[in-house]
Write a protein that holds these residues in place. Structure first.
Motif, PDB file in Angstrom:
ATOM      1  N   ALA A   1      38.996  28.378  37.097  1.00  0.00           N
ATOM      2  CA  ALA A   1      38.080  29.012  37.899  1.00  0.00           C
ATOM      3  C   ALA A   1      38.184  30.532  38.020  1.00  0.00           C
ATOM      4  O   ALA A   1      36.989  31.101  37.812  1.00  0.00           O
ATOM      5  CB  ALA A   1      38.221  28.666  39.408  1.00  0.00           C
ATOM      6  N   VAL A   2      39.412  30.897  37.593  1.00  0.00           N
ATOM      7  CA  VAL A   2      39.227  32.488  37.675  1.00  0.00           C
ATOM      8  C   VAL A   2      38.770  33.071  36.273  1.00  0.00           C
ATOM      9  O   VAL A   2      38.134  34.163  36.517  1.00  0.00           O
ATOM     10  CB  VAL A   2      40.854  32.655  37.778  1.00  0.00           C
ATOM     11  CG1 VAL A   2      41.017  34.685  37.489  1.00  0.00           C
ATOM     12  CG2 VAL A   2      41.421  32.735  39.174  1.00  0.00           C
ATOM     13  N   GLU A   3      38.816  32.411  35.258  1.00  0.00           N
ATOM     14  CA  GLU A   3      38.145  32.785  33.866  1.00  0.00           C
ATOM     15  C   GLU A   3      36.729  32.587  34.003  1.00  0.00           C
ATOM     16  O   GLU A   3      36.331  33.456  33.294  1.00  0.00           O
ATOM     17  CB  GLU A   3      38.661  31.678  32.589  1.00  0.00           C
ATOM     18  CG  GLU A   3      40.246  31.895  32.544  1.00  0.00           C
ATOM     19  CD  GLU A   3      40.754  30.768  31.557  1.00  0.00           C
ATOM     20  OE1 GLU A   3      40.031  30.066  31.071  1.00  0.00           O
ATOM     21  OE2 GLU A   3      41.912  31.119  31.036  1.00  0.00           O
ATOM     22  N   ARG A   4      36.207  31.802  34.960  1.00  0.00           N
ATOM     23  CA  ARG A   4      34.897  31.900  35.090  1.00  0.00           C
ATOM     24  C   ARG A   4      34.454  32.688  36.296  1.00  0.00           C
ATOM     25  O   ARG A   4      33.172  32.343  36.850  1.00  0.00           O
ATOM     26  CB  ARG A   4      34.401  30.418  35.358  1.00  0.00           C
ATOM     27  CG  ARG A   4      34.541  29.805  33.562  1.00  0.00           C
ATOM     28  CD  ARG A   4      34.574  28.229  33.772  1.00  0.00           C
ATOM     29  NE  ARG A   4      34.637  27.601  32.333  1.00  0.00           N
ATOM     30  CZ  ARG A   4      35.799  27.828  31.510  1.00  0.00           C
ATOM     31  NH1 ARG A   4      36.843  28.035  31.948  1.00  0.00           N
ATOM     32  NH2 ARG A   4      35.744  27.364  30.289  1.00  0.00           N
ATOM     33  N   GLU A   5      35.200  33.483  36.967  1.00  0.00           N
ATOM     34  CA  GLU A   5      34.907  34.344  37.850  1.00  0.00           C
ATOM     35  C   GLU A   5      34.364  33.563  38.931  1.00  0.00           C
ATOM     36  O   GLU A   5      33.175  33.859  39.559  1.00  0.00           O
ATOM     37  CB  GLU A   5      33.496  35.346  37.316  1.00  0.00           C
ATOM     38  CG  GLU A   5      34.112  36.321  36.171  1.00  0.00           C
ATOM     39  CD  GLU A   5      33.087  37.136  35.958  1.00  0.00           C
ATOM     40  OE1 GLU A   5      31.757  36.861  36.079  1.00  0.00           O
ATOM     41  OE2 GLU A   5      33.454  38.167  35.177  1.00  0.00           O
TER      42      GLU A   5
ATOM     43  N   CYS B   1      45.758  34.810  42.965  1.00  0.00           N
ATOM     44  CA  CYS B   1      46.192  36.171  43.587  1.00  0.00           C
ATOM     45  C   CYS B   1      45.553  37.196  43.145  1.00  0.00           C
ATOM     46  O   CYS B   1      45.618  38.426  44.125  1.00  0.00           O
ATOM     47  CB  CYS B   1      47.787  36.007  43.750  1.00  0.00           C
ATOM     48  SG  CYS B   1      48.412  34.766  44.636  1.00  0.00           S
ATOM     49  N   THR B   2      44.917  37.474  42.175  1.00  0.00           N
ATOM     50  CA  THR B   2      44.698  38.778  41.600  1.00  0.00           C
ATOM     51  C   THR B   2      43.056  38.535  41.139  1.00  0.00           C
ATOM     52  O   THR B   2      42.673  39.067  40.250  1.00  0.00           O
ATOM     53  CB  THR B   2      45.447  39.360  40.390  1.00  0.00           C
ATOM     54  OG1 THR B   2      45.493  38.147  39.252  1.00  0.00           O
ATOM     55  CG2 THR B   2      46.881  39.673  41.001  1.00  0.00           C
ATOM     56  N   CYS B   3      42.319  37.432  41.737  1.00  0.00           N
ATOM     57  CA  CYS B   3      41.132  37.182  41.188  1.00  0.00           C
ATOM     58  C   CYS B   3      40.172  38.248  41.907  1.00  0.00           C
ATOM     59  O   CYS B   3      39.624  38.240  43.058  1.00  0.00           O
ATOM     60  CB  CYS B   3      40.746  35.746  41.459  1.00  0.00           C
ATOM     61  SG  CYS B   3      39.021  35.365  41.134  1.00  0.00           S
ATOM     62  N   SER B   4      39.379  38.977  41.094  1.00  0.00           N
ATOM     63  CA  SER B   4      38.608  40.114  41.508  1.00  0.00           C
ATOM     64  C   SER B   4      37.128  39.593  41.940  1.00  0.00           C
ATOM     65  O   SER B   4      36.515  40.304  42.631  1.00  0.00           O
ATOM     66  CB  SER B   4      38.664  41.187  40.584  1.00  0.00           C
ATOM     67  OG  SER B   4      38.042  40.630  39.186  1.00  0.00           O
ATOM     68  N   SER B   5      36.877  38.483  41.469  1.00  0.00           N
ATOM     69  CA  SER B   5      35.315  38.016  41.985  1.00  0.00           C
ATOM     70  C   SER B   5      35.693  37.261  43.158  1.00  0.00           C
ATOM     71  O   SER B   5      34.418  37.024  43.605  1.00  0.00           O
ATOM     72  CB  SER B   5      35.113  37.030  40.831  1.00  0.00           C
ATOM     73  OG  SER B   5      35.947  35.852  40.664  1.00  0.00           O
ATOM     74  N   LEU B   6      36.702  36.863  43.819  1.00  0.00           N
ATOM     75  CA  LEU B   6      36.730  36.076  45.095  1.00  0.00           C
ATOM     76  C   LEU B   6      35.968  36.671  45.982  1.00  0.00           C
ATOM     77  O   LEU B   6      36.278  37.610  46.407  1.00  0.00           O
ATOM     78  CB  LEU B   6      38.134  35.753  45.298  1.00  0.00           C
ATOM     79  CG  LEU B   6      38.563  34.582  46.096  1.00  0.00           C
ATOM     80  CD1 LEU B   6      38.087  33.274  45.504  1.00  0.00           C
ATOM     81  CD2 LEU B   6      40.192  34.547  46.345  1.00  0.00           C
ATOM     82  N   ILE B   7      35.175  35.798  46.920  1.00  0.00           N
ATOM     83  CA  ILE B   7      34.406  36.487  48.030  1.00  0.00           C
ATOM     84  C   ILE B   7      34.788  35.444  49.149  1.00  0.00           C
ATOM     85  O   ILE B   7      35.016  36.163  50.392  1.00  0.00           O
ATOM     86  CB  ILE B   7      32.855  36.027  47.901  1.00  0.00           C
ATOM     87  CG1 ILE B   7      32.442  37.043  46.892  1.00  0.00           C
ATOM     88  CG2 ILE B   7      32.335  36.294  49.273  1.00  0.00           C
ATOM     89  CD1 ILE B   7      30.919  36.928  46.491  1.00  0.00           C
TER      90      ILE B   7
END
Length: 388
Positions: A120-124, A145-151
């Motif tokens: 999931a993180v790789e695909r933002e 924990c470091t996912c920059s795309s998470l809303i």
């Protein structure tokens, strides 16, 4: 992928609903993304034309159960392996029905969680739901924990394990059944600079919640769990919060600064000290009650500028006692007052006190539990004590 008993239900393209098959592929993919992922992949049996559509969905909704855990795990791994979507809007993994009776299966469980959120993180990914089961509580994967795309993030029975949190785009967080120390709460909030809404339920560990962000406007706290029966307060210092909701039992909450709150809902309660085993209960009970009365008065004073106020039964009972004692109640500026009460004459004294302290109220709503036997008596009491 394994599709149990699906081939028996296979339909031809001619038998498929005429309107659906004529829709654009983009719209069909959006529709499939709204379904549980297993159901979305079942549609590949409709016809060769539909075979590739499930591989393009951008939202995943997986649920695992104890009686078919290996089958569910295998399906999830295969579904992700066949996905061609470059962007994930939502990823939900519901493991609440998974008991993991076979301890040897635990490594596969942890590998599954790690693999799902690495994917999931790789695909933002933008929105994540991860619900674990109590006996199988997990730790949030480092990649998440470091996912920059998470809303948005909705997590249950998952710990942080001192992970470094960097959610620069996160706007809404919902955390349940977790323990966080005061220091961990500080780190969590500092790692979410864009946070607008925070909801915690069945939580414990910390005793001070300090929120200094100008963006975080909504705070909901439900079912605080006191550890070891101690009487420590939960202190809230949040000068920029506008919407505050606190509910639950056995909670001694102290509002330090909530000066910007316009909408407040207080439906929590704190028990009498007589319910707490102690050798000195009888000697301390009176002093203890005075502390509680002072605390409630202080909390109301902190909320004097709220325009929309919801109060629960416990608060109205304390208000009634304060009224009998002749203690002053801070004047409230609320225009909309909602009272959630058990229908008793005692509570109606508290309602009368609240009304007298709310000269600007325009609308009052009372949610009552009552019997027909005492209804007329209570309504009569309401008018007598409200307008005395």
């Amino acid at each position: 992928m394994e599709m149990t008993n699906l081939k028996k239900q296979k339909v031809t393209e001619e038998e498929a609903p005429q309107g659906i098959s004529k829709l654009p592929d983009l719209l069909l993919v959006q529709i499939l993304s709204l379904l549980p992922t297993k159901d979305a992949f079942r549609t590949c049996l409709i016809s060769p034309t539909w075979r590739r559509l499930p591989t393009l969905i951008d939202s995943f909704n997986f649920t695992c159960s104890t009686d078919r855990e290996r089958e569910d795990f295998s399906f999830i791994q295969n579904a992700l392996a066949h996905s061609f979507s470059s962007k994930i809007i939502k990823f939900k993994l519901d493991l609440t029905d998974l008991s993991l009776s076979d301890c040897s299966f635990r490594p596969e469980y942890e590998i599954l969680i790690s693999g799902c959120f690495s994917f999931a993180v790789e695909r933002e990914v933008e929105n994540v739901v991860l619900w674990s089961q109590y006996s199988n509580g997990c730790t949030l994967p480092e990649s998440l924990c470091t996912c920059s795309s998470l809303i948005t993030l909705d997590v249950k029975h998952c710990g942080f394990n001192n992970a470094v949190i960097t959610w620069n785009s996160l706007k809404s967080i919902k955390l349940g059944h977790l323990m966080l120390t005061d220091d961990e709460m500080v780190k969590l909030l500092s790692g979410c600079p864009a946070l607008e809404t925070m909801e915690l339920y069945s939580y414990t560990g910390f005793h001070r919640l300090e929120i200094n962000s100008l963006k975080l406007k909504t705070l909901k706290l439900k079912d605080y769990v006191r550890m070891g029966g101690n009487g420590d307060d939960l202190e809230i210092l949040a000068p920029y919060i506008q919407h505050l909701e606190i509910s639950g039992e056995d909670l001694k909450c102290r509002l330090i600064d909530v000066s910007s709150v316009v909408n407040a809902k207080l439906i929590y309660s704190f028990p009498c000290i007589k319910g707490i085993p102690s050798t000195y209960v009888e000697d301390c009970c009176r002093d203890y009650h005075q502390v509680v009365y002072t605390l409630v008065q202080d909390n109301f004073q902190k909320l004097c500028y709220a325009t929309d106020l919801t109060i629960g039964t416990w608060f109205t009972q304390v208000m009634c006692t304060l009224q009998f004692k002749g203690s002053p109640i801070s004047e409230l500026n609320c225009k909309y007052l909602t009272l959630m009460l058990h229908m008793t004459t005692f509570n109606m004294y508290g309602v009368a006190g609240l009304l007298r302290a709310s000269p600007h109220v325009e609308t009052i709503s009372i949610e009552l539990e009552y019997t027909l036997v005492n209804f007329l008596e209570l309504i009569s009491s309401f008018y007598v004590f409200s307008f005395r």
